[in-house]
Design an enzyme around this catalytic site. Structure first.
Site, mmCIF file in Angstrom:
data_model
loop_
_atom_site.group_PDB
_atom_site.id
_atom_site.type_symbol
_atom_site.label_atom_id
_atom_site.label_comp_id
_atom_site.label_asym_id
_atom_site.label_seq_id
_atom_site.Cartn_x
_atom_site.Cartn_y
_atom_site.Cartn_z
ATOM 1 N NE ARG A 157 -1.064 -1.462 3.783
ATOM 2 C CZ ARG A 157 -1.048 -1.341 5.111
ATOM 3 N NH1 ARG A 157 -2.093 -0.884 5.744
ATOM 4 N NH2 ARG A 157 0.033 -1.649 5.810
ATOM 5 C CG ASN A 214 -5.900 -4.298 -5.596
ATOM 6 O OD1 ASN A 214 -5.648 -4.357 -4.390
ATOM 7 N ND2 ASN A 214 -5.031 -3.841 -6.477
ATOM 8 C CG PHE A 255 -10.219 -1.180 2.770
ATOM 9 C CD1 PHE A 255 -9.102 -1.272 3.578
ATOM 10 C CD2 PHE A 255 -10.058 -0.688 1.487
ATOM 11 C CE1 PHE A 255 -7.850 -0.881 3.124
ATOM 12 C CE2 PHE A 255 -8.815 -0.299 1.019
ATOM 13 C CZ PHE A 255 -7.714 -0.389 1.843
ATOM 14 N N GLY A 259 -16.997 7.890 2.173
ATOM 15 C CA GLY A 259 -16.520 9.232 1.833
ATOM 16 C C GLY A 259 -16.495 9.419 0.334
ATOM 17 C CB CYS A 266 -3.748 -0.190 -7.271
ATOM 18 S SG CYS A 266 -1.958 -0.183 -7.382
ATOM 19 C CE LYS A 269 -2.831 -0.369 -12.712
ATOM 20 N NZ LYS A 269 -2.429 -1.739 -12.656
HETATM 21 C C1 UDX Z 1 -4.133 -0.760 -2.962
HETATM 22 C C2 UDX Z 1 -4.166 -2.076 -2.169
HETATM 23 O O1 UDX Z 1 -4.593 -1.804 -0.833
HETATM 24 C C3 UDX Z 1 -2.797 -2.724 -2.181
HETATM 25 O O2 UDX Z 1 -2.826 -3.964 -1.507
HETATM 26 C C4 UDX Z 1 -2.370 -2.933 -3.632
HETATM 27 O O3 UDX Z 1 -1.099 -3.499 -3.698
HETATM 28 C C5 UDX Z 1 -2.396 -1.608 -4.373
HETATM 29 O O4 UDX Z 1 -3.677 -1.020 -4.278
HETATM 30 P P1 UDX Z 1 -3.229 1.698 -2.474
HETATM 31 O O5 UDX Z 1 -3.614 2.041 -3.887
HETATM 32 O O6 UDX Z 1 -1.920 2.155 -1.937
HETATM 33 O O7 UDX Z 1 -3.247 0.108 -2.278
HETATM 34 O O8 UDX Z 1 -4.369 2.318 -1.549
HETATM 35 P P2 UDX Z 1 -5.412 1.801 -0.458
HETATM 36 O O9 UDX Z 1 -4.878 2.050 0.888
HETATM 37 O O10 UDX Z 1 -5.903 0.442 -0.771
HETATM 38 O O11 UDX Z 1 -6.572 2.865 -0.718
HETATM 39 C C6 UDX Z 1 -7.184 2.950 -2.000
HETATM 40 C C7 UDX Z 1 -8.226 4.041 -2.026
HETATM 41 O O12 UDX Z 1 -9.365 3.667 -1.273
HETATM 42 C C8 UDX Z 1 -7.779 5.381 -1.483
HETATM 43 O O13 UDX Z 1 -8.251 6.406 -2.360
HETATM 44 C C9 UDX Z 1 -8.459 5.472 -0.140
HETATM 45 O O14 UDX Z 1 -8.706 6.788 0.256
HETATM 46 C C10 UDX Z 1 -9.759 4.734 -0.414
HETATM 47 N N1 UDX Z 1 -10.382 4.147 0.782
HETATM 48 C C11 UDX Z 1 -9.719 3.203 1.507
HETATM 49 C C12 UDX Z 1 -11.660 4.526 1.142
HETATM 50 O O15 UDX Z 1 -12.289 5.375 0.488
HETATM 51 N N2 UDX Z 1 -12.230 3.949 2.251
HETATM 52 C C13 UDX Z 1 -11.606 3.013 2.985
HETATM 53 O O16 UDX Z 1 -12.199 2.526 3.955
HETATM 54 C C14 UDX Z 1 -10.299 2.629 2.615
#
Ligand code: UDX
Length: 478
Positions: A157, A214, A255, A259, A266, A269
């Site tokens: 992440r 994902n 997760f 919001g 990631c 896409k």
């Molecule tokens: C993600 C996966 O978590 C990771 O395992 C993979 O390797 C790459 O993609 P990342 O893109 O770094 O990682 O972000 P992540 O922390 O998963 O958050 C993704 C998006 O979801 C962010 O825009 C975040 O703000 C949003 N999010 C996350 C929410 O809106 N609500 C949540 O509860 C959690």
């Protein structure tokens, strides 16, 4: 003799992997076609923001275990294991992943290898790619040189990249040979000593594990955001709902933060590429729910834009402060960022948009140069008609109405990440809006006070404040 590793592609994933492998004691060569990036990394300068990575980079340039080069031939002579960490972006105008960089780097390193070695794909790819690439490796490698292939998806992440690479919660290896598995057990010996689950499987399962993870995360976020639409209509509080269902261990609370939704390089896409891939496989309806997840996600952005438009009517001459442009906190990544998308759309509707992000202003300015980028939070909110909190940096989570009240023109805040306490703001005379949460109107007693001293007559209409102190008058979140 310890294995010598190369990492091909030194973007976000590759630079992190290279530095972390050096930290584990390996000699590592990072390779990229982008000379500017290689020069910057060689000087110990990280071209993006990621906590703890710069220190690790500098540490291992100094120990001599980590070097960078633009030469694939040098990599071919040096490496026993070659990690492929190039991007698989969404193809322009399509949902499918662009495999150009993976294909060309796998072919190039197979051609360049002068000794037996293992190519290990880390990039997120459509299922079926590894089997196709195995054929390519055989065609491209030199006679007498044995080049193997394995797929080892990466789950890091942003914001926690170093931690996730050094202490992964699981390791997944897709391969067709026990030799490949043995080599990767040696590479990941440190994690295996800590009993990190090691899942050795076939190519297809390994490829699918990544996109399935994902897709699940994206669905989880869209699931709670869909309930936001319901609580906005009937009343209710999305955070309390998420807390309550999250106590069920089968569901879990992570997760489920409602919001403005998910963005980044990631999740968006990957769910689109997965749909495109299953459709190619003739399974059009199988992943249709991902289309819904995508649409729910994008509707959250529309909701914020509409909220501001409905509140103010004409946006010409209105000053909007946008807090956050990164797709999430602790990152300067603005790829598919909900915050930046909302900021740009409000600008297009005629508003003056003042933006502040602790780390991502420079990247955001490259994409949308016409927004007004501010160096501090106070610069951004000064004279604003509404403050939008769109990325939950700690600096914003800790905001208090008292810190902002003297600076804004009109006391209104939209909490696009559900991180503020609504009562604190309404009690201080602010109009507070959040996605999917019950909000109180500003308290009448405060409004009368504010009316006299701070806000000015025109800002406090009976409609905003003309009700008994503390009464909950609006159950519709936005
Ligand atoms: C993600 C996966 O978590 C990771 O395992 C993979 O390797 C790459 O993609 P990342 O893109 O770094 O990682 O972000 P992540 O922390 O998963 O958050 C993704 C998006 O979801 C962010 O825009 C975040 O703000 C949003 N999010 C996350 C929410 O809106 N609500 C949540 O509860 C959690």
């Amino acid at each position: 003799m310890p294995l010598r590793l190369t990492v091909i592609g030194t973007g976000y994933l590759g630079a992190t992997h290279a530095a972390c492998m050096a930290e584990l004691g390996f000699e590592v060569l990072g390779v990229d076609v982008d000379k500017e990036k290689i020069d910057s990394l060689s000087r110990g300068e990280l071209p993006f923001h990621e906590p703890h990575l710069q220190e690790l980079l500098q540490k291992h340039i100094a120990t001599g275990r980590l070097r960078f080069s633009t030469s694939i031939d040098e990599a071919g002579e040096f490496g026993d294991v070659h990690f492929i960490a190039v991007g698989t972006p969404q193809r322009a105008g399509e949902h499918a992943a662009d495999m150009t960089y993976v294909d060309s780097s796998v072919a190039a390193i197979a051609r360049a290898a002068t000794k037996d070695c293992l190519i290990v794909g880390k990039s997120t790819v459509p299922v079926g790619s590894a089997r196709r690439l195995q054929q390519l490796v055989q065609e491209e490698s030199s006679l007498g040189v044995n080049v193997g292939l394995a797929w080892n998806p990466e789950f890091l992440r942003e914001g926690f990249a170093v931690e996730d690479t050094l202490r992964p919660d699981r390791l997944v290896i897709g391969s067709e040979s026990s030799a490949a598995e043995k080599i990767l057990r040696e590479v990941y010996a440190d994690a295996l000593r800590r009993e990190t689950p090691f899942i050795a499987t076939d190519f297809e399962t390994a490829e699918l594990v990544k996109v399935a993870a994902n897709a699940f995360l994206a669905m989880k976020i869209s699931f709670i955001n869909a309930f936001s639409e319901v609580t906005e209509t009937v009343g209710g509080d999305i955070r309390t709902l998420a807390d309550a269902i999250g106590h069920d261990k089968r569901i879990g609370r992570r997760f489920l933060n409602a919001g403005v939704g998910f963005g980044g390089g990631c999740l968006p896409k990957d769910i689109r590429a997965l749909q495109a891939r299953v459709s190619e496989l003739g399974l059009d309806s199988t992943m249709r729910f991902l289309n819904e997840a995508d649409e729910i996600n994008l509707r959250r952005r529309d909701r914020v834009v509409r909220l501001v438009q409905e509140h103010f009517g004409e946006l010409e001459g209105k000053s909007i402060a946008v807090l956050g442009t990164a797709f999430k906190p602790n990152s300067d990544d603005v790829r598919d960022s909900p915050a930046l998308d909302i900021a740009a759309r409000l600008f297009s509707s005629g508003a003056d948009v003042n933006v502040y992000d602790p780390k991502a202003n420079a990247n955001a300015a490259k994409r949308f140069p016409r927004l007004n980028y501010c160096d501090t939070l106070i610069d951004a909110v000064s004279g604003s008609d509404v403050v939008l909190l769109l990325t939950e940096w700690e600096e914003f989570r800790d905001l208090t109405p008292f810190a902002l009240s003297g600076h804004v023109r009109h006391r209104m805040i939209v909490d696009g990440r559900n991180v503020l306490n609504p009562n604190d703001w309404t009690e201080a005379g602010w109009i507070f809006r959040a996605l999917g949460r019950r909000t109180k109107r500003p308290t009448a007693s405060f409004c009368r006070e504010a009316d006299r001293h701070v806000l000015g007559q025109e800002e406090v209409t009976p409609d905003d404040c003309g009700h008994p102190t503390g009464a909950v008058v609006a159950t519709v979140g936005v």
